[in-house]
Write an enzyme that holds these catalytic residues in place. Structure first.
Site, PDB file in Angstrom:
ATOM      1  CB  SER A  51      39.788 -38.849 -56.128  1.00  0.00           C
ATOM      2  OG  SER A  51      38.582 -39.199 -56.796  1.00  0.00           O
TER       3      SER A  51
ATOM      4  CB  CYS B 229      36.223 -23.399 -61.876  1.00  0.00           C
ATOM      5  SG  CYS B 229      37.773 -22.731 -61.238  1.00  0.00           S
TER       6      CYS B 229
ATOM      7  CB  CYS C 141      38.348 -19.945 -54.268  1.00  0.00           C
ATOM      8  SG  CYS C 141      37.491 -19.660 -55.845  1.00  0.00           S
TER       9      CYS C 141
ATOM     10  CG  ASP D 151      33.594 -40.125 -56.742  1.00  0.00           C
ATOM     11  OD1 ASP D 151      34.810 -39.912 -56.545  1.00  0.00           O
ATOM     12  OD2 ASP D 151      33.104 -40.271 -57.870  1.00  0.00           O
ATOM     13  CG  ASP D 152      36.427 -36.507 -56.170  1.00  0.00           C
ATOM     14  OD1 ASP D 152      36.100 -35.564 -56.901  1.00  0.00           O
ATOM     15  OD2 ASP D 152      36.821 -37.596 -56.623  1.00  0.00           O
TER      16      ASP D 152
ATOM     17  CB  CYS E 210      41.590 -23.682 -55.187  1.00  0.00           C
ATOM     18  SG  CYS E 210      40.698 -24.979 -56.086  1.00  0.00           S
TER      19      CYS E 210
ATOM     20  CE1 TYR F 126      39.598 -36.216 -59.104  1.00  0.00           C
ATOM     21  CE2 TYR F 126      40.254 -34.174 -60.167  1.00  0.00           C
ATOM     22  CZ  TYR F 126      40.017 -35.532 -60.236  1.00  0.00           C
ATOM     23  OH  TYR F 126      40.188 -36.202 -61.411  1.00  0.00           O
TER      24      TYR F 126
ATOM     25  CB  CYS G 257      49.277 -25.885 -64.983  1.00  0.00           C
ATOM     26  SG  CYS G 257      48.334 -25.611 -66.486  1.00  0.00           S
TER      27      CYS G 257
ATOM     28  CB  CYS H 186      33.025 -24.773 -58.461  1.00  0.00           C
ATOM     29  SG  CYS H 186      33.874 -25.542 -57.067  1.00  0.00           S
TER      30      CYS H 186
ATOM     31  N   GLY I 295      48.708 -32.073 -65.010  1.00  0.00           N
ATOM     32  CA  GLY I 295      48.561 -31.729 -66.421  1.00  0.00           C
ATOM     33  C   GLY I 295      49.260 -32.729 -67.303  1.00  0.00           C
TER      34      GLY I 295
ATOM     35  CG  ASN J  67      48.605 -23.958 -61.137  1.00  0.00           C
ATOM     36  OD1 ASN J  67      48.676 -24.254 -59.953  1.00  0.00           O
ATOM     37  ND2 ASN J  67      47.538 -24.214 -61.854  1.00  0.00           N
ATOM     38  N   GLY J  68      47.140 -21.436 -63.241  1.00  0.00           N
ATOM     39  CA  GLY J  68      46.027 -20.569 -62.873  1.00  0.00           C
ATOM     40  C   GLY J  68      45.315 -20.042 -64.089  1.00  0.00           C
TER      41      GLY J  68
END
Length: 475
Positions: free
Chosen positions: A290, A391, A442, A354-355, A243, A249, A5, A445, A32, A106-107
């Site tokens: 990306s 995540c 963080c 790619d990312d 993050c 990305y 977001c 993932c 978003g 956002n979160g």
């Protein structure tokens, strides 16, 4: 993976902020696309307009004209918690005994249900199933008993997870970043005021100047006359949990996050990818958009004769809403979104960058497309470690069962996507490019280690990090 977001908050001397907020949301649209909203206050009354859809569809001229006031906040949403409907669209507004409150988030909180149950037992009625309303109700309750700063601090002590918030309390605009800084938030200066935003690209859109990032655990209160801001360090932590996927990305490449220009970080990651697993091919090409900065950095680090080229063209009019009811049509979707340039590929050995690889479906189809276009070899390089776990901090990511790297080795993934070789970037290279320790990131993932205790998951004190490998068809 989908965007998270975007939040923004603005206070100016005496001009209405509806349009600056609107322009800022356009700059944050990539974060978003499900809903967009603005809340303003003119010193006497709170105004709001929240609609489903893109920013350009959610507002018209009349909507902006109705949003009076020189102070306000805005939000663009991709849902990671709660339903996809007007009830969960933001900013969330509430009026109570101590005034009016608007909140954009956002979160993702990890103890939403616990706090909701406590507040419901105290008589709070909820209109949505999202975590943003829980934060708003808790803050409103605390404002009945405390001043603004103490109320925010009390709420921060109760909510756990990732969050960057922009808030209106009557005509006062404030911003809060979670204690581990998982979500980005920055401060910018305008000619006649100040702005808080998820990314500095929104500040650039308003011809403003980036002041600095909001620090983890910090509260920023903008003066309602646009003359300045006050800050309060409400929570101190020894380690952060930024993050890392913001740099890989999610963020716009022209944004500055935690003092690093995202574009340059991605180029550095591409260079590191060459150092760790470079292979000399005729052409290096990105998966647009990306992968572009990664491929540029990778090609620059490679010896002379390894050329950067655009080998895949993107159709920008095919998005998430494209209807693909059958498997055949789902497979055709990659061809609709990306088409190879034969003159770049035919008769060449190719490295495609790619990312990330999430499910593996797109990577497999891209490799097939490049072979069909005449590539002699296709080597795949990824500018992040393998994604092995979901995540819980606010990224809408596939479940563990859908993640190709969750139960497959690098060699098994290479075989599945039918590439000549496959390599991922190491965690150490990510940390080096960001100029920090991996303990301040963080990495849940890609390691299964989370900065918060997650029910059913392990914490960073209990898990060994997996090795990042390389696979070649010749191995």
């Amino acid at each position: 993976m989908h965007e998270k977001c975007g939040v923004v908050g603005i206070s100016t001397a005496d001009r209405d902020v509806a349009r600056p907020l609107y322009y800022s949301l356009y700059a944050l649209q990539h974060r978003g696309q499900e809903s967009a909203g603005i809340v303003t206050h003119d010193g006497f009354q709170q105004y709001e307009h929240v609609e489903m859809g893109l920013v350009g569809d959610a507002f018209d001229e009349g909507d902006l004209d109705s949003l009076n006031g020189s102070n306000g906040i805005g939000h663009v949403r991709y849902p990671t918690s709660g339903s996809v409907n007007n009830c969960c669209a933001q900013p969330f507004s509430v009026s109570f005994k101590s005034g009016s409150l608007g909140l954009a988030h956002n979160g993702n909180l990890i103890n939403t249900d616990e706090i909701r149950e406590e507040l419901a037992a105290l008589g709070h009625a909820f209109t949505s199933d999202g975590d943003t309303e829980v934060i708003a109700h808790d803050l409103a309750r605390n404002l009945l008993e405390e001043d603004l700063v103490r109320a925010v601090k009390r709420t921060m002590s109760r909510i756990h997870g990732s969050y960057s918030l922009t808030i209106t309390h009557d005509e006062t605009v404030l911003g809060v970043r979670d204690p581990q800084g998982n979500r980005p938030l920055c401060i910018g200066e305008l000619d006649d005021g100040y702005v808080l935003a998820s990314e500095s690209a929104a500040i650039d859109t308003l011809d403003g100047e980036l002041v600095r990032d909001v620090r983890p655990g910090e509260l920023v209160v903008l003066h309602d006359d646009g003359s300045g801001f006050d800050t309060y360090q409400l929570v101190e932590t020894e380690q952060t949990a930024h993050c890392f996927f913001e740099h890989v990305y999610f963020a716009r490449p022209d944004s500055v996050i935690d003092d690093e220009l995202v574009y340059e970080v991605r180029r550095d990651l591409g260079g590191a990818l060459w150092e760790e697993s470079g292979i000399e091919t005729d052409v290096v090409m990105p998966v647009p958009d990306s992968g572009r900065a990664f491929a540029s950095g990778y090609a620059d680090a490679a010896p002379e004769g390894v050329d950067f080229a655009e080998g895949l063209m993107k159709n920008r009019y095919v998005g998430r809403t494209f209807i693909m009811p059958t498997q055949d049509e789902r497979e055709r979707a990659v061809r609709l979104k990306l088409n190879p340039i034969k003159s770049t590929v035919e008769g060449k050995t190719v490295t495609v960058i790619d990312d990330s690889i999430v499910r593996g479906t797109t990577s497999s189809q891209l490799v097939e497309l490049l072979y069909e276009a005449g590539a002699e070899e296709v080597h795949v390089r990824i500018g992040a470690p393998p994604i092995v776990a979901p995540c819980y901090m606010g990224i809408d990511m596939a479940s563990r069962e859908e993640l190709i790297a969750a139960d497959k080795s690098v060699d098994e993934i290479r075989e599945e996507i039918k590439a000549d070789s496959l390599s991922y970037l190491s965690i150490g290279a990510i940390a080096d490019a960001l100029g920090t320790s991996d303990s301040n990131l963080c990495l849940g993932c890609v390691t299964g280690e989370y900065p918060y205790d997650i029910e059913g998951e392990q914490t960073d004190r209990e898990v060994e990090r997996p090795a990042v490998g390389h696979s070649s068809a010749d191995d």
